[in-house]
Design a protein around this motif. Sequence first.
Motif, PDB file in Angstrom:
ATOM      1  N   TYR A   1       0.865  -1.180   0.000  1.00  0.00           N
ATOM      2  CA  TYR A   1       0.000   0.000   0.000  1.00  0.00           C
ATOM      3  C   TYR A   1       0.897   1.223   0.000  1.00  0.00           C
ATOM      4  O   TYR A   1       1.653   1.440   0.935  1.00  0.00           O
ATOM      5  N   ARG A   2       0.840   2.016  -1.078  1.00  0.00           N
ATOM      6  CA  ARG A   2       1.749   3.161  -1.181  1.00  0.00           C
ATOM      7  C   ARG A   2       0.936   4.421  -1.493  1.00  0.00           C
ATOM      8  O   ARG A   2       0.507   4.627  -2.628  1.00  0.00           O
TER       9      ARG A   2
ATOM     10  N   LEU B   1      -4.619 -14.966  -7.048  1.00  0.00           N
ATOM     11  CA  LEU B   1      -5.422 -13.877  -7.590  1.00  0.00           C
ATOM     12  C   LEU B   1      -4.714 -12.573  -7.240  1.00  0.00           C
ATOM     13  O   LEU B   1      -4.388 -12.340  -6.069  1.00  0.00           O
ATOM     14  N   LEU B   2      -4.467 -11.748  -8.262  1.00  0.00           N
ATOM     15  CA  LEU B   2      -3.779 -10.478  -8.013  1.00  0.00           C
ATOM     16  C   LEU B   2      -4.739  -9.316  -8.252  1.00  0.00           C
ATOM     17  O   LEU B   2      -5.354  -9.217  -9.315  1.00  0.00           O
ATOM     18  N   LEU B   3      -4.869  -8.451  -7.253  1.00  0.00           N
ATOM     19  CA  LEU B   3      -5.706  -7.257  -7.368  1.00  0.00           C
ATOM     20  C   LEU B   3      -4.789  -6.039  -7.323  1.00  0.00           C
ATOM     21  O   LEU B   3      -3.782  -6.047  -6.620  1.00  0.00           O
ATOM     22  N   TYR B   4      -5.130  -5.003  -8.073  1.00  0.00           N
ATOM     23  CA  TYR B   4      -4.302  -3.793  -8.038  1.00  0.00           C
ATOM     24  C   TYR B   4      -5.152  -2.570  -8.352  1.00  0.00           C
ATOM     25  O   TYR B   4      -6.257  -2.692  -8.887  1.00  0.00           O
ATOM     26  N   THR B   5      -4.644  -1.387  -8.008  1.00  0.00           N
ATOM     27  CA  THR B   5      -5.339  -0.151  -8.365  1.00  0.00           C
ATOM     28  C   THR B   5      -4.643   0.489  -9.575  1.00  0.00           C
ATOM     29  O   THR B   5      -3.509   0.130  -9.912  1.00  0.00           O
ATOM     30  N   ASP B   6      -5.311   1.452 -10.212  1.00  0.00           N
ATOM     31  CA  ASP B   6      -4.754   2.007 -11.457  1.00  0.00           C
ATOM     32  C   ASP B   6      -3.506   2.858 -11.217  1.00  0.00           C
ATOM     33  O   ASP B   6      -2.834   3.249 -12.177  1.00  0.00           O
ATOM     34  N   GLY B   7      -3.185   3.109  -9.944  1.00  0.00           N
ATOM     35  CA  GLY B   7      -1.907   3.754  -9.646  1.00  0.00           C
ATOM     36  C   GLY B   7      -0.747   2.894 -10.139  1.00  0.00           C
ATOM     37  O   GLY B   7       0.338   3.403 -10.443  1.00  0.00           O
ATOM     38  N   VAL B   8      -0.983   1.570 -10.245  1.00  0.00           N
ATOM     39  CA  VAL B   8       0.042   0.647 -10.744  1.00  0.00           C
ATOM     40  C   VAL B   8       0.078   0.702 -12.271  1.00  0.00           C
ATOM     41  O   VAL B   8       1.100   1.039 -12.874  1.00  0.00           O
ATOM     42  N   SER B   9      -1.066   0.404 -12.913  1.00  0.00           N
ATOM     43  CA  SER B   9      -1.079   0.294 -14.375  1.00  0.00           C
ATOM     44  C   SER B   9      -0.837   1.636 -15.061  1.00  0.00           C
ATOM     45  O   SER B   9      -0.330   1.690 -16.171  1.00  0.00           O
ATOM     46  N   GLU B  10      -1.172   2.745 -14.383  1.00  0.00           N
ATOM     47  CA  GLU B  10      -1.007   4.062 -14.996  1.00  0.00           C
ATOM     48  C   GLU B  10       0.248   4.793 -14.523  1.00  0.00           C
ATOM     49  O   GLU B  10       0.427   5.973 -14.802  1.00  0.00           O
ATOM     50  N   ALA B  11       1.114   4.069 -13.824  1.00  0.00           N
ATOM     51  CA  ALA B  11       2.373   4.684 -13.381  1.00  0.00           C
ATOM     52  C   ALA B  11       3.200   5.072 -14.612  1.00  0.00           C
ATOM     53  O   ALA B  11       3.109   4.437 -15.658  1.00  0.00           O
ATOM     54  N   ARG B  12       3.974   6.143 -14.473  1.00  0.00           N
ATOM     55  CA  ARG B  12       4.767   6.653 -15.605  1.00  0.00           C
ATOM     56  C   ARG B  12       6.256   6.555 -15.330  1.00  0.00           C
ATOM     57  O   ARG B  12       6.694   6.699 -14.193  1.00  0.00           O
ATOM     58  N   SER B  13       7.003   6.358 -16.406  1.00  0.00           N
ATOM     59  CA  SER B  13       8.465   6.393 -16.284  1.00  0.00           C
ATOM     60  C   SER B  13       8.920   7.836 -16.457  1.00  0.00           C
ATOM     61  O   SER B  13       8.110   8.716 -16.731  1.00  0.00           O
ATOM     62  N   ALA B  14      10.239   8.052 -16.311  1.00  0.00           N
ATOM     63  CA  ALA B  14      10.775   9.411 -16.431  1.00  0.00           C
ATOM     64  C   ALA B  14      10.478   9.999 -17.813  1.00  0.00           C
ATOM     65  O   ALA B  14      10.281  11.201 -17.953  1.00  0.00           O
TER      66      ALA B  14
ATOM     67  N   ASP C   1      -2.051   7.224  -5.748  1.00  0.00           N
ATOM     68  CA  ASP C   1      -1.923   6.186  -4.728  1.00  0.00           C
ATOM     69  C   ASP C   1      -1.835   4.844  -5.445  1.00  0.00           C
ATOM     70  O   ASP C   1      -2.469   4.660  -6.485  1.00  0.00           O
ATOM     71  N   LEU C   2      -1.095   3.906  -4.908  1.00  0.00           N
ATOM     72  CA  LEU C   2      -1.106   2.590  -5.542  1.00  0.00           C
ATOM     73  C   LEU C   2      -1.123   1.470  -4.515  1.00  0.00           C
ATOM     74  O   LEU C   2      -0.554   1.594  -3.432  1.00  0.00           O
ATOM     75  N   THR C   3      -1.824   0.395  -4.873  1.00  0.00           N
ATOM     76  CA  THR C   3      -1.946  -0.771  -4.001  1.00  0.00           C
ATOM     77  C   THR C   3      -1.944  -2.035  -4.852  1.00  0.00           C
ATOM     78  O   THR C   3      -2.547  -2.064  -5.930  1.00  0.00           O
ATOM     79  N   ILE C   4      -1.246  -3.058  -4.387  1.00  0.00           N
ATOM     80  CA  ILE C   4      -1.265  -4.385  -5.013  1.00  0.00           C
ATOM     81  C   ILE C   4      -1.556  -5.401  -3.919  1.00  0.00           C
ATOM     82  O   ILE C   4      -0.971  -5.325  -2.832  1.00  0.00           O
ATOM     83  N   MET C   5      -2.453  -6.353  -4.202  1.00  0.00           N
ATOM     84  CA  MET C   5      -2.743  -7.399  -3.229  1.00  0.00           C
ATOM     85  C   MET C   5      -2.715  -8.755  -3.930  1.00  0.00           C
ATOM     86  O   MET C   5      -3.290  -8.916  -5.017  1.00  0.00           O
ATOM     87  N   ALA C   6      -2.039  -9.732  -3.329  1.00  0.00           N
ATOM     88  CA  ALA C   6      -2.028 -11.088  -3.886  1.00  0.00           C
ATOM     89  C   ALA C   6      -2.689 -12.044  -2.895  1.00  0.00           C
ATOM     90  O   ALA C   6      -2.398 -11.988  -1.701  1.00  0.00           O
TER      91      ALA C   6
END
Length: 329
Positions: free
Chosen positions: A120-121, A261-274, A319-324
């Motif tokens: 949880y970040r 089962l992996l759950l995540y929020t779009d803070g993960v998939s929409e994260a950007r690189s430099a 905000d980003l969260t990943i849960m397994a």
Amino acid sequence: MMADVQEAFLHGQLLERRQRLETALASSRRNESLRQLLHEVDSALERMEAGTFGICETCHDNVEKDRLIADPLVRYCLDHLTASQRRALEQDLELASQLQRGLLPRRNLAFAGWEVCYHYRPLGLVSGDYCDVLTHQNGSEDVYFALGDVSGKGVAACMLMSQLHAIFRTLVASGLPVQALVERAGRVFCQSTISSLFATLVLVRAGQAGNIEVCNAGHCPALLQQGGAVTELGATGVPLGLFCEGVYPIQSAEMACGDTLLLYTDGVSEARSANEAEYGAERLKKLVASKPGLSAQALVAACIDDLDDFQAGAPLLDDLTIMAVRCVA
Ligand SMILES: [Zn+2]
């Protein structure tokens, strides 16, 4: 339109506060701090009349919307607080952050047949991501896993996150079937929030035999990893809070020992690189497919490592969260 609805909501709140202050003042006429508050409420109402509500008195820019929702009396944007206002705000945020951390489940949990781990970040001190692990108090062995994302960021999103937490804690205890549970949560959430705010959410009920029921309300797809294959369990309904009468069909699956089962929020998939590239749901899906056999904790760590490598120090945008959730029966 959205702004009108919000202002109408805040106007109603101010009138209600005014009434309470008058009632309190009736019984303690000489209370100076109550008088001062009443004065501040009246001047906020006057600013609404004059069309200057929500405008910083120093720079004449808009005051941050989430701060107005949390406190309609604020008159300055974050950049133009006095030193003591700033200190008070920092202390409030620190307290909100502590309260919010107190709502999170333990980071590694094991139940009959299941192990779960999450990361949880928050973007700032507080987060709009909702993350919980719930069990029945009535003898059932079912475990519920919830991951959600409230629209917006900061304090207002954090307040709605704690509301979701309370709603699901109450409803899970009632023993409703998953679909009915999410539909009722949607009604309660819809009735208790302003209409421009909503939340996406995945709720999973996991039985002892490896059977799961997944309800996805407008959230990123849950990723079901079975060996080297990954199946997406996508949204079957709109986000909570958009319509009071949302319908949320469930999806069922059987998980065998070692499936995750992996759950995540779009803070993960929409994260950007430099260089502004997006991490993307596909990259996450491929990564999960390439990591069969890991514990819940190791899979979450692998996802976070890959994301951190990709971002290479670029700032977090959400905000980003990943849960397994791993079947170990
Ligand atoms: Zn300002």
